[in-house]
Design an enzyme around this catalytic site. Structure first.
Site, PDB file in Angstrom:
ATOM      1  N   SER A  64      -5.465  -1.966   6.862  1.00  0.00           N
ATOM      2  CA  SER A  64      -5.376  -2.501   8.226  1.00  0.00           C
ATOM      3  C   SER A  64      -6.520  -3.462   8.534  1.00  0.00           C
ATOM      4  O   SER A  64      -7.583  -3.430   7.906  1.00  0.00           O
ATOM      5  CB  SER A  64      -5.393  -1.351   9.243  1.00  0.00           C
ATOM      6  OG  SER A  64      -4.355  -0.457   8.975  1.00  0.00           O
TER       7      SER A  64
HETATM    8  N1  SAM Z   1      -5.013   3.705   6.819  1.00  0.00           N
HETATM    9  C1  SAM Z   1      -4.735   2.801   5.739  1.00  0.00           C
HETATM   10  C2  SAM Z   1      -5.976   2.147   5.176  1.00  0.00           C
HETATM   11  O1  SAM Z   1      -7.071   2.386   5.700  1.00  0.00           O
HETATM   12  O2  SAM Z   1      -5.847   1.423   4.181  1.00  0.00           O
HETATM   13  C3  SAM Z   1      -3.727   1.745   6.083  1.00  0.00           C
HETATM   14  C4  SAM Z   1      -2.383   2.322   6.243  1.00  0.00           C
HETATM   15  S1  SAM Z   1      -1.034   1.237   5.963  1.00  0.00           S
HETATM   16  C5  SAM Z   1      -1.100   0.201   7.368  1.00  0.00           C
HETATM   17  C6  SAM Z   1       0.254   2.421   6.345  1.00  0.00           C
HETATM   18  C7  SAM Z   1       0.453   3.472   5.281  1.00  0.00           C
HETATM   19  O3  SAM Z   1       1.321   4.473   5.807  1.00  0.00           O
HETATM   20  C8  SAM Z   1       1.126   2.943   4.023  1.00  0.00           C
HETATM   21  O4  SAM Z   1       0.318   3.210   2.916  1.00  0.00           O
HETATM   22  C9  SAM Z   1       2.443   3.718   3.961  1.00  0.00           C
HETATM   23  O5  SAM Z   1       2.871   4.019   2.640  1.00  0.00           O
HETATM   24  C10 SAM Z   1       2.091   4.970   4.737  1.00  0.00           C
HETATM   25  N2  SAM Z   1       3.208   5.727   5.298  1.00  0.00           N
HETATM   26  C11 SAM Z   1       4.354   5.273   5.859  1.00  0.00           C
HETATM   27  N3  SAM Z   1       5.121   6.317   6.263  1.00  0.00           N
HETATM   28  C12 SAM Z   1       4.423   7.444   5.954  1.00  0.00           C
HETATM   29  C13 SAM Z   1       4.664   8.836   6.115  1.00  0.00           C
HETATM   30  N4  SAM Z   1       5.775   9.311   6.685  1.00  0.00           N
HETATM   31  N5  SAM Z   1       3.727   9.708   5.691  1.00  0.00           N
HETATM   32  C14 SAM Z   1       2.587   9.280   5.108  1.00  0.00           C
HETATM   33  N6  SAM Z   1       2.309   7.971   4.912  1.00  0.00           N
HETATM   34  C15 SAM Z   1       3.216   7.069   5.341  1.00  0.00           C
END
Ligand code: SAM
Length: 216
Positions: A64
């Site tokens: 992000s």
């Molecule tokens: N917090 C992260 C970082 O610091 O790099 C960025 C997160 S990225 C914007 C969103 C993440 O949410 C992705 O890696 C995606 O695979 C994950 N995601 C989507 N749906 C999810 C779920 N139901 N449970 C866990 N992770 C999920």
């Protein structure tokens, strides 16, 4: 910004930018000083690691934007002895920031490879207070509930009831909700009477995929 010259200078410039954009929590700003964001992106993107932008981390996912990480961390109003649940480990950067000033961070990632890479990265950096799980974060992590704080770093259609249930009374959840492309970042405070809601502003996150999120 070219960090090949000096990552420390690039980091200080980013911290100044975060201050200019309104981040005031010194714990959050200090955490940004301590966590080297360039180690959370592919080597080819080192030069952009301290720009205030989201960057790709593979599998169509992103680390992000620093301002959003800082804002969500500030809005959590963390205290040292708190237990946090993060949904969407991604690169692990947000978890590393939160781990600087909380007791323990429980983080869930649905993509096995991303979760495993983040786990190895954070272990090699010496983080001992982050607990990892691969799976559907929309179901929360009942084994360790209730959590003082919950942060969802992917965009949900609605607030999953499972996460509300796993938030402690007096706890706070920060979550983007909306459609698959645009969301509103919201704060939910859990009281004896129910959830109190405040809207923060518009954001753009990748979708939260899962049983209580979007379909794949
Ligand atoms: N917090 C992260 C970082 O610091 O790099 C960025 C997160 S990225 C914007 C969103 C993440 O949410 C992705 O890696 C995606 O695979 C994950 N995601 C989507 N749906 C999810 C779920 N139901 N449970 C866990 N992770 C999920």
């Amino acid at each position: 910004m070219n960090i090949n010259l000096n990552p420390d200078i690039a980091r200080e410039r980013l911290i100044k930018k975060l201050r200019d954009k309104g981040i005031t929590d010194e714990h959050v700003l200090e955490a940004f000083r301590k966590v080297p964001r360039h180690l959370f992106v592919d080597g080819a993107m080192y030069a952009q690691a301290y720009d205030d932008n989201a960057l790709p981390i593979g599998f169509g996912q992103t680390i992000s934007q620093p301002y959003i990480v800082a804002l969500m961390s500030e809005l959590l109003e963390l205290k040292k002895d708190e237990k946090i649940l993060e949904i969407g480990t991604g690169s692990g950067f947000q978890a590393a920031i939160l781990a600087q000033f909380s007791r323990r961070v429980y983080t869930i990632e649905r993509n096995r490879e991303l979760g495993e890479t983040a786990r190895k990265r954070l272990r090699s950096m010496g983080y001992e207070n982050i607990v990892f799980k691969t799976g559907d974060g929309t179901c929360g992590w009942a084994q360790f509930a209730p959590f003082n704080k919950i942060i969802v770093t992917a965009g949900a259609p609605v607030v999953p009831q499972t996460l509300s249930d796993q938030l402690a009374i007096g706890g706070r959840m920060i979550i983007p909700t909306g459609d698959r492309k645009n969301q509103c970042l919201s704060i939910y405070d859990k009281t004896e009477q129910g959830m109190e809601y405040h809207s923060v502003g518009d954001v753009v996150f990748v979708p939260l995929i899962g049983e209580h999120g979007w379909e794949k």
